[in-house]
Design a protein around this motif. Structure first.
Motif, PDB file in Angstrom:
ATOM      1  N   ASP A 224       0.920  -1.108   0.042  1.00 41.39           N
ATOM      2  CA  ASP A 224       0.024  -0.044   0.085  1.00 41.39           C
ATOM      3  C   ASP A 224       0.938   1.118   0.151  1.00 41.39           C
ATOM      4  N   GLY A 225       0.142   2.389  -0.382  1.00 42.06           N
ATOM      5  CA  GLY A 225       0.969   3.791  -0.439  1.00 42.06           C
ATOM      6  C   GLY A 225       0.497   4.753  -0.935  1.00 42.06           C
ATOM      7  N   THR A 226       1.280   5.805  -1.075  1.00 38.18           N
ATOM      8  CA  THR A 226       0.579   6.933  -1.463  1.00 38.18           C
ATOM      9  C   THR A 226       0.712   7.342  -2.960  1.00 38.18           C
ATOM     10  N   VAL A 227      -0.250   8.342  -3.503  1.00 38.58           N
ATOM     11  CA  VAL A 227      -0.277   8.448  -4.799  1.00 38.58           C
ATOM     12  C   VAL A 227      -0.356  10.189  -4.907  1.00 38.58           C
ATOM     13  N   LYS A 228       0.297  10.827  -5.708  1.00 37.09           N
ATOM     14  CA  LYS A 228       0.497  12.245  -5.643  1.00 37.09           C
ATOM     15  C   LYS A 228       0.595  12.641  -7.086  1.00 37.09           C
ATOM     16  N   ALA A 229      -0.168  13.685  -7.359  1.00 39.02           N
ATOM     17  CA  ALA A 229      -0.318  14.308  -8.727  1.00 39.02           C
ATOM     18  C   ALA A 229       0.177  15.673  -8.731  1.00 39.02           C
ATOM     19  N   ARG A 230       1.052  16.224  -9.723  1.00 37.14           N
ATOM     20  CA  ARG A 230       1.605  17.538  -9.883  1.00 37.14           C
ATOM     21  C   ARG A 230       1.173  17.828 -11.170  1.00 37.14           C
ATOM     22  N   VAL A 231      -0.105  18.969 -11.290  1.00 36.85           N
ATOM     23  CA  VAL A 231      -0.354  19.271 -12.599  1.00 36.85           C
ATOM     24  C   VAL A 231       0.425  20.614 -13.112  1.00 36.85           C
ATOM     25  N   CYS A 232       1.072  20.466 -14.358  1.00 38.49           N
ATOM     26  CA  CYS A 232       1.891  21.209 -15.184  1.00 38.49           C
ATOM     27  C   CYS A 232       1.060  22.210 -15.826  1.00 38.49           C
TER      28      CYS A 232
ATOM     29  N   TYR B  64      -4.349   7.453  -2.184  1.00 43.84           N
ATOM     30  CA  TYR B  64      -3.995   6.271  -1.571  1.00 43.84           C
ATOM     31  C   TYR B  64      -4.319   5.151  -2.317  1.00 43.84           C
ATOM     32  N   VAL B  65      -3.407   3.956  -2.329  1.00 36.68           N
ATOM     33  CA  VAL B  65      -3.847   2.868  -2.902  1.00 36.68           C
ATOM     34  C   VAL B  65      -3.471   1.459  -1.967  1.00 36.68           C
ATOM     35  N   LEU B  66      -4.310   0.621  -1.976  1.00 41.23           N
ATOM     36  CA  LEU B  66      -4.221  -0.795  -1.515  1.00 41.23           C
ATOM     37  C   LEU B  66      -4.152  -1.940  -2.342  1.00 41.23           C
ATOM     38  N   VAL B  67      -3.272  -2.823  -1.944  1.00 41.13           N
ATOM     39  CA  VAL B  67      -2.894  -3.831  -2.957  1.00 41.13           C
ATOM     40  C   VAL B  67      -3.308  -5.192  -2.423  1.00 41.13           C
ATOM     41  N   GLY B  68      -4.346  -5.892  -2.510  1.00 43.48           N
ATOM     42  CA  GLY B  68      -4.362  -7.028  -1.598  1.00 43.48           C
ATOM     43  C   GLY B  68      -4.908  -8.488  -2.771  1.00 43.48           C
ATOM     44  N   PRO B  69      -5.370  -9.529  -2.359  1.00 46.64           N
ATOM     45  CA  PRO B  69      -5.695 -10.604  -3.170  1.00 46.64           C
ATOM     46  C   PRO B  69      -6.856 -10.466  -3.994  1.00 46.64           C
TER      47      PRO B  69
ATOM     48  N   ARG C 150     -10.202  11.652   3.156  1.00 49.48           N
ATOM     49  CA  ARG C 150      -8.767  12.127   2.624  1.00 49.48           C
ATOM     50  C   ARG C 150      -7.811  11.798   3.799  1.00 49.48           C
ATOM     51  N   LEU C 151      -6.710  11.347   3.353  1.00 49.49           N
ATOM     52  CA  LEU C 151      -5.678  10.836   4.437  1.00 49.49           C
ATOM     53  C   LEU C 151      -4.659  12.150   4.708  1.00 49.49           C
ATOM     54  N   ARG C 152      -3.999  11.979   5.642  1.00 48.62           N
ATOM     55  CA  ARG C 152      -3.054  13.038   6.183  1.00 48.62           C
ATOM     56  C   ARG C 152      -1.599  12.628   5.433  1.00 48.62           C
ATOM     57  N   ILE C 153      -1.643  13.153   4.237  1.00 43.31           N
ATOM     58  CA  ILE C 153      -0.311  12.948   3.339  1.00 43.31           C
ATOM     59  C   ILE C 153       0.016  14.103   2.886  1.00 43.31           C
TER      60      ILE C 153
END
Length: 595
Positions: free
Chosen positions: A210-218, A231-236, A467-470
């Motif tokens: 699992d972990g963070t997903v961030k986006a920067r708009v240019c 955020y994304v979770l990966v499971g079975p 929304r998570l504190r990221i």
């Protein structure tokens, strides 16, 4: 997860529509590639912008895509697997103080009796070496229009026998697609150390994460804007995609949001968040005891819950004397929703009858007979012979409060006359994406769970609802220390670290179990039967059989393949999990296995 090396599908993006659904054919597409390997499910991420109103509120969400002012979207993803360095799983031990006490214990302190387990997994690895030797962490990876080739989240530590945690891709509009791992697990020992319990096996690693997903708009003028992180979770895999969990992850999150997470002044006025605000106001006005004064919608709030409960019959034989009871009693949706007319009196009586069977989440007594007929977070107490109320699954407090209003005829009868047909949205909204992903995941019980465990209910990890504190900035541009949650750091790998190691061990053992109450009455309780089926209809058959029946012939104890001393059960699941059938074909009134 899936073991197909190069094929995948996009996960749910519309509430009520399951993964890999074909709207036109009203059936599931195949979950396998041409070689029979399981497709990985991709989580697709988008960026939305809102109009900021004069009063500071937000409205009118619009998706941000490439073109016009937007020249690029830089996506940064950081997945990690920290299972092997985490604490040994022992039910709710650690829940009372978020692992503060366990952090103060020596690594080798004995925690579990059978099999013998210490406080930490792989306790022989010194503290200063644990991150390097036991954690799979490729770091934050970038993909954008300038670097648009797929990015493999490769494990760079040669001593850990795992190839990758997944793959990053871009679609044609610059959206991010995150594909998880391949379902791989391995031991560092040769031959592999036998898997001897469901949750904590030393020397083993897997590719859940699992972990963070961030986006920067240019923008075309050279400026850049960092979107709020996701955020994304990966499971079975979900092997019964047409069957919903009675308590979904969305239900658990919704309950936490209503009862514990504050709404900031800038909360967007979207339908879902407006409903959340309404329920929160009523709940607080009633002292956190009920939703009296709130009118649930039958179609939106009640029907989906009852439908998911009924669906469990396709993947779980409960052992009750009248297996058709639920079908004959509860399938009359018109009666269950009737407030006026010829069906009103019978409907009112039926609603109250169903509600009386629901287990009250605030009741401290041990209710064996109540529904849902599932295990709870405190399964350990039941297993030790002294069950508590939380040894059995209950609805969330908000689910239960919603059904209470329905049972007392305080709801909106909006039944359309036949079951709603949901179709995939062409342009899903932020509400759609949040709900669709979470409602197809498991929300309980957490022993430890499948997709995520009980840390997801910790209110301090949320900055606002859903929304998570990221930090939104890239990791190499911020010096901020990770948020401390009790005795843990909130960083990538935070949720999957609680899960079973390897994942296949608990995926075998989370099957239904028979128990007797103090009076000798027999009950069968389920775990996560909507993801990991207990009993199924084989293709073309009308009698249900064990889902894992193909493994039984290889068991050391064929007469009792679930015998806890029969370790071959773990070996079969670890080596052959991808051979198990998806319950994905509709046949009349039930789902059966793929051919």
């Amino acid at each position: 997860m899936g073991n197909s090396p190069d094929q995948s599908f996009i996960g749910p993006e519309t509430p009520g529509v399951p993964a890999n659904w074909d709207d036109a054919k009203e059936s599931f597409k195949s979950f396998r590639d041409s070689a029979g390997r399981i497709l990985r499910q991709g989580a697709r991420f988008r960026v939305f912008e809102y109009t900021e109103n004069v009063d500071g509120s937000l409205s009118n969400p619009r998706e941000v895509v490439l073109g016009d002012e937007v020249t690029d979207i830089e996506w940064r993803v950081h997945l990690a697997n920290r299972k092997a360095s985490f604490f040994v799983f022992d039910g709710q031990r650690g829940a009372e103080d978020l692992y503060v006490t366990r952090n103060g214990l020596p690594a080798t302190d004995k925690i579990k009796e059978d099999p013998d387990r210490s406080n930490l997994r792989n306790a022989d690895v010194p503290q200063l070496e644990r991150a390097e030797r036991l954690e799979i962490d490729p770091g934050e990876k970038l993909i954008s229009q300038r670097q648009s080739a797929p990015v493999e989240l490769a494990n760079t530590k040669q001593h850990i026998p795992i190839k990758s945690l997944g793959t990053l891709q871009l679609d044609e509009k610059g959206r991010l697609v995150v594909l998880g791992g391949y379902g791989e697990s391995n031991s560092t020992e040769t031959p592999p150390r036998p898997i001897d319990e469901y949750a904590s096996n030393d020397t083993w690693f897997d590719d859940a994460s699992d972990g963070t997903v961030k986006a920067r708009v240019c923008l075309r003028d050279g400026s850049k804007i960092d979107a709020d992180a996701a955020y994304v979770l990966v499971g079975p895999p979900d092997f019964a995609p047409g069957i919903g969990n009675v308590v979904s992850l969305f239900d658990t999150l919704w309950d936490t949001m209503v009862r514990e997470v504050n709404l900031p002044p800038s909360t967007p006025a979207t339908p879902m968040l407006s409903l959340l605000s309404e329920q929160k106001a009523v709940w607080n006005a009633n002292g956190g005891a009920s939703l009296s004064g709130f009118k649930p919608s039958f179609v939106r709030d009640v029907y989906p819950l009852l439908k998911r409960a009924l669906g469990a019959r396709d993947v779980h034989v409960s052992g009750i004397q009248n297996p058709n009871y639920h079908k004959t009693t509860m399938l009359n949706w018109a009666k269950l929703s009737a407030l006026t007319g010829a069906l009103a009196a019978d409907g009112a009586e039926l609603r109250q009858s169903i509600f009386r069977f629901m287990r009250n989440p605030d009741d401290s007594s041990v209710n064996w007979k109540q529904m849902p007929r599932g295990f709870g977070d405190e399964y350990t107490a039941l297993d030790n012979g002294s069950p508590t109320a939380r040894s059995f699954l209950s609805l969330t407090r908000i689910q239960y409060a919603t059904l209470r209003e329905w049972a007392t005829n305080n709801f909106v009868d909006d039944w359309p006359g036949e079951e709603p047909i949901f179709s995939s949205a062409v342009n899903p909204t932020p509400d759609d994406l949040d709900q669709a992903a979470a409602e197809n995941s498991v929300g309980g019980p957490f022993f430890p769970g499948i997709d995520v465990s009980w840390l997801i209910r910790t209110k301090d990890i949320f900055s606002e609802p859903f929304r998570l504190r990221i930090p939104s900035q890239p990791e190499d541009e911020t010096s901020a220390s990770p948020l401390k949650i009790g005795g843990l750091e909130f960083r990538p790998g935070f949720f999957s670290q609680q899960m079973a190691l390897p994942w296949q061990a608990d995926f075998y053992d989370c099957h239904k179990e028979r128990h007797e109450d103090p009076d000798g009455n027999e009950y069968y309780f389920m775990w996560w039967t909507a993801h990991r089926p207990d009993d199924v209809f084989p293709s073309g058959k009308l009698a249900q059989e064990r889902w894992v029946r193909g493994f039984d012939e290889h068991a050391l104890d064929p007469d009792d393949p679930d015998n806890l001393e029969n370790l071959e059960r773990f070996n079969q699941m670890q080596k052959r999990w991808f051979e198990l059938k998806f319950v994905s074909v509709k046949n009349g009134d039930h789902y059966e296995e793929e051919p």
